[in-house]
Design a protein around this motif. Structure first.
Motif, PDB file in Angstrom:
ATOM      1  N   GLU A   1      -9.636  -1.373  -4.414  1.00 41.60           N
ATOM      2  CA  GLU A   1      -8.808  -0.172  -4.240  1.00 41.60           C
ATOM      3  C   GLU A   1      -7.887   0.022  -5.447  1.00 41.60           C
ATOM      4  N   THR A   2      -7.331  -1.054  -5.963  1.00 42.52           N
ATOM      5  CA  THR A   2      -6.434  -0.944  -7.126  1.00 42.52           C
ATOM      6  C   THR A   2      -7.173  -0.378  -8.328  1.00 42.52           C
TER       7      THR A   2
ATOM      8  N   GLY B   1      -9.456   6.797   1.752  1.00 42.63           N
ATOM      9  CA  GLY B   1      -9.486   5.390   1.366  1.00 42.63           C
ATOM     10  C   GLY B   1      -8.333   4.625   1.953  1.00 42.63           C
ATOM     11  N   LYS B   2      -7.167   5.296   2.018  1.00 43.13           N
ATOM     12  CA  LYS B   2      -6.002   4.613   2.606  1.00 43.13           C
ATOM     13  C   LYS B   2      -6.237   4.329   4.085  1.00 43.13           C
ATOM     14  N   VAL B   3      -6.777   5.330   4.779  1.00 40.08           N
ATOM     15  CA  VAL B   3      -7.014   5.151   6.215  1.00 40.08           C
ATOM     16  C   VAL B   3      -7.976   3.984   6.442  1.00 40.08           C
ATOM     17  N   ARG B   4      -9.069   3.983   5.674  1.00 36.68           N
ATOM     18  CA  ARG B   4     -10.045   2.908   5.873  1.00 36.68           C
ATOM     19  C   ARG B   4      -9.478   1.539   5.449  1.00 36.68           C
ATOM     20  N   MET B   5      -8.623   1.553   4.433  1.00 34.77           N
ATOM     21  CA  MET B   5      -7.991   0.288   4.042  1.00 34.77           C
ATOM     22  C   MET B   5      -7.032  -0.188   5.122  1.00 34.77           C
ATOM     23  N   ASP B   6      -6.338   0.774   5.760  1.00 29.39           N
ATOM     24  CA  ASP B   6      -5.445   0.394   6.853  1.00 29.39           C
ATOM     25  C   ASP B   6      -6.235  -0.223   8.006  1.00 29.39           C
ATOM     26  N   HIS B   7      -7.437   0.351   8.263  1.00 29.89           N
ATOM     27  CA  HIS B   7      -8.278  -0.235   9.325  1.00 29.89           C
ATOM     28  C   HIS B   7      -8.635  -1.690   9.008  1.00 29.89           C
ATOM     29  N   VAL B   8      -8.973  -1.882   7.710  1.00 26.46           N
ATOM     30  CA  VAL B   8      -9.327  -3.255   7.298  1.00 26.46           C
ATOM     31  C   VAL B   8      -8.126  -4.169   7.456  1.00 26.46           C
ATOM     32  N   ARG B   9      -6.955  -3.707   6.977  1.00 24.37           N
ATOM     33  CA  ARG B   9      -5.753  -4.543   7.078  1.00 24.37           C
ATOM     34  C   ARG B   9      -5.425  -4.859   8.541  1.00 24.37           C
ATOM     35  N   GLN B  10      -5.523  -3.826   9.405  1.00 21.52           N
ATOM     36  CA  GLN B  10      -5.180  -4.008  10.808  1.00 21.52           C
ATOM     37  C   GLN B  10      -6.141  -4.993  11.477  1.00 21.52           C
TER      38      GLN B  10
ATOM     39  N   GLN C   1     -18.199  -3.336   8.783  1.00 18.34           N
ATOM     40  CA  GLN C   1     -18.368  -1.869   8.786  1.00 18.34           C
ATOM     41  C   GLN C   1     -17.203  -1.190   8.065  1.00 18.34           C
ATOM     42  N   PHE C   2     -15.985  -1.637   8.381  1.00 18.38           N
ATOM     43  CA  PHE C   2     -14.806  -1.045   7.725  1.00 18.38           C
ATOM     44  C   PHE C   2     -14.847  -1.268   6.211  1.00 18.38           C
ATOM     45  N   VAL C   3     -15.216  -2.464   5.803  1.00 18.19           N
ATOM     46  CA  VAL C   3     -15.251  -2.790   4.370  1.00 18.19           C
ATOM     47  C   VAL C   3     -16.315  -1.955   3.672  1.00 18.19           C
TER      48      VAL C   3
END
Length: 477
Positions: A70-71, A152-161, A121-123
């Motif tokens: 992401e970075t 991308g932020k939403v999907r990254m948040d899903h991964v983090r969560q 799936q999220f990744v």
């Protein structure tokens, strides 16, 4: 016995010591087994804990790599410089292998395995968004790029969560496994301490019992030594007394023979020269005197023979027993003819013997068979033999070969309740008027058999006959 020894049942000390050692060995074995089990449990607990840390690190690696992706994408989108894509290019190829490794680590946990599939799936969705974002780059409008950034932020948040949930789940497992490891370690210590304490107490009991037993045996050994010394002293005194008695009998018998011969000689001369002068009473008195002198001479001679067995030990020779029996029969030729006695001799073994003693033994037995015959019945004597193990008779060596020699007659027999009496010196079952004899013959037989380390017994039935059983070893020990 002390308090510790009293804790055990009242059994023989040796058996209690064996039981105590068995218990101690059992406790040591159980303790060793428990130590191995505790070691295995601790090893498994540590493996589970390490596995939990590995899973947590694997989830963190996936999230960290995704952050690098992401970075790199954001930097490129913001500047358009390809140098910002380096983190993306380094991290992206590692994501799928790390997800595969995470799946294998979570194979034993159904809950985490489902979460891992969802994380994959999220990744992958996040990667797809990032890839499109990089392809668009700075060519699209700001609104499109903003839309990709938001997605991308939403999907990254899903991964983090989801990764956070998975990590928290692993920390719960970590706490449980730490608690289990601590409990297992504590239980192992308690059991080990209990077994060690029990073993220590058992060893104290055994030490006390062994000390008591050794002290008791030392006391018994001292008593036995004292008894042995007393017994040796008494045996020596008895031996001296027996030797004195034997010498007395030997000397007395010799000294008695001289006046007895004079009585017999002068009585015979008196009868020859003045027999016609005496009246009937005188001749009767003279006859009784001569008969008494003859009986006394026979008794003294038997005593000499009995004493000679103890005072004149002889060497052993290995000879056929048949030679001894044939010499005895030859010497008894005249009495055998007078009584018309029949003798049957079967096969006989060869033995290690003192020939003169065995000649005296069988001479006495054959003489008895002729003497105690039934009136108007011709004496019939049988001599047979067979082998027998020493275990068949008391006082004999069980592992040695013996021969039992049977001297069987058809005489008057005797009641077997007197079996112990007939072999004692001067013991008679009949009066002198019924049957002549001194009561020494069978005592001599018993002494001869004892000198040959054998056994002597008899079987009889009144009015039918008797069988004397002479048991002798083939070889002297």
């Amino acid at each position: 016995m002390s308090l510790f020894a009293d804790l055990l049942p009242a059994e023989p000390t040796s058996r209690r010591i064996v039981v105590g050692f068995t218990i101690a060995m059992l406790l040591v074995s159980v303790g060793f087994g428990m130590a191995l089990y505790s070691y295995d449990e601790s090893k498994r607990d540590n493996q589970r804990i390490n596995h939990t840390f590995t899973v947590i690190n694997a989830i963190g690696n996936v999230v960290s790599l995704l952050k690098d992706v992401e970075t790199g994408a954001r930097g490129y989108a913001a500047t358009g410089l390809t140098s910002f894509l380096e983190p993306y290019q380094n991290a992206r190829p590692q994501l799928v292998p790390n997800l595969n490794s995470l799946d294998s680590l979570l194979a034993d946990n159904p809950v985490q395995r489902r979460a891992s599939r969802q994380l994959r799936q999220f990744v992958l969705a996040k990667l797809a968004t990032t890839d499109r974002q990089i392809r668009v780059g700075r060519q699209d409008t700001d609104s499109v790029r903003r839309a990709y950034l938001l997605e991308g932020k939403v999907r990254m948040d899903h991964v983090r969560q989801l990764s956070g949930v998975m990590i928290r789940h692993e920390y719960v497992l970590l706490a449980q496994r730490n608690a289990r490891a601590s409990r297992s370690y504590r239980n192992g210590l308690v059991v080990t301490f209990f077994l060690a304490l029990t073993t220590f107490i058992t060893l104290i009991i055994l030490y006390n019992m062994l000390t008591t037993e050794l002290r008791r045996r030392a006391e018994n050994e001292q008593q036995l030594r004292t008894y042995e010394a007393d017994l040796t002293t008494k045996l020596n005194q008895l031996e001296i007394s027996n030797q004195e008695l034997e010498r007395f009998a030997f000397v007395a018998s010799h000294d008695l023979q001289e006046p007895l011969r004079k009585i017999s000689s002068f009585g015979t001369l008196l009868n020859e020269r003045y027999g016609t002068v005496f009246d009937n009473d005188g001749r009767s008195f003279l006859g009784k005197m001569l008969s008494a002198a003859e009986r006394m001479s026979t008794l003294i001679q038997d005593l000499l023979n009995f004493s000679r067995l103890a005072n004149q030990p002889e060497s052993f020779q290995f000879l056929p027993l048949s030679d001894v029996i044939n010499r005895v029969i030859a010497e008894l030729d005249l009495p055998l003819k007078e009584t018309n006695a029949m003798i049957e001799v079967g096969p006989l073994p060869s033995l290690e013997m003192v020939p003169p003693q065995l000649e005296q033994l069988f001479s006495n037995l054959i003489n008895n068979a002729m003497k105690y015959h039934r009136p108007d019945v011709v004496p019939h004597i049988q001599i047979t033999a067979d082998s027998v193990p020493g275990a068949a008779y008391p006082t004999l060596q069980p592992d040695q070969l013996y021969y039992q020699i049977f001297v069987t007659d058809n005489g008057i027999g005797f009641n077997e309740k007197y079996i112990d009496r007939i072999f004692n010196i001067f013991q008679r079952l009949h009066t002198k008027q019924q049957y002549e004899g001194t009561g020494i013959g069978l005592a001599i037989c018993k002494r001869v058999v004892a000198y040959h380390q054998g056994y002597l017994t008899a079987h009889s039935q009144e009015g039918v006959g008797s069988t004397f059983v002479v048991v002798l070893p083939e070889r002297q020990i």
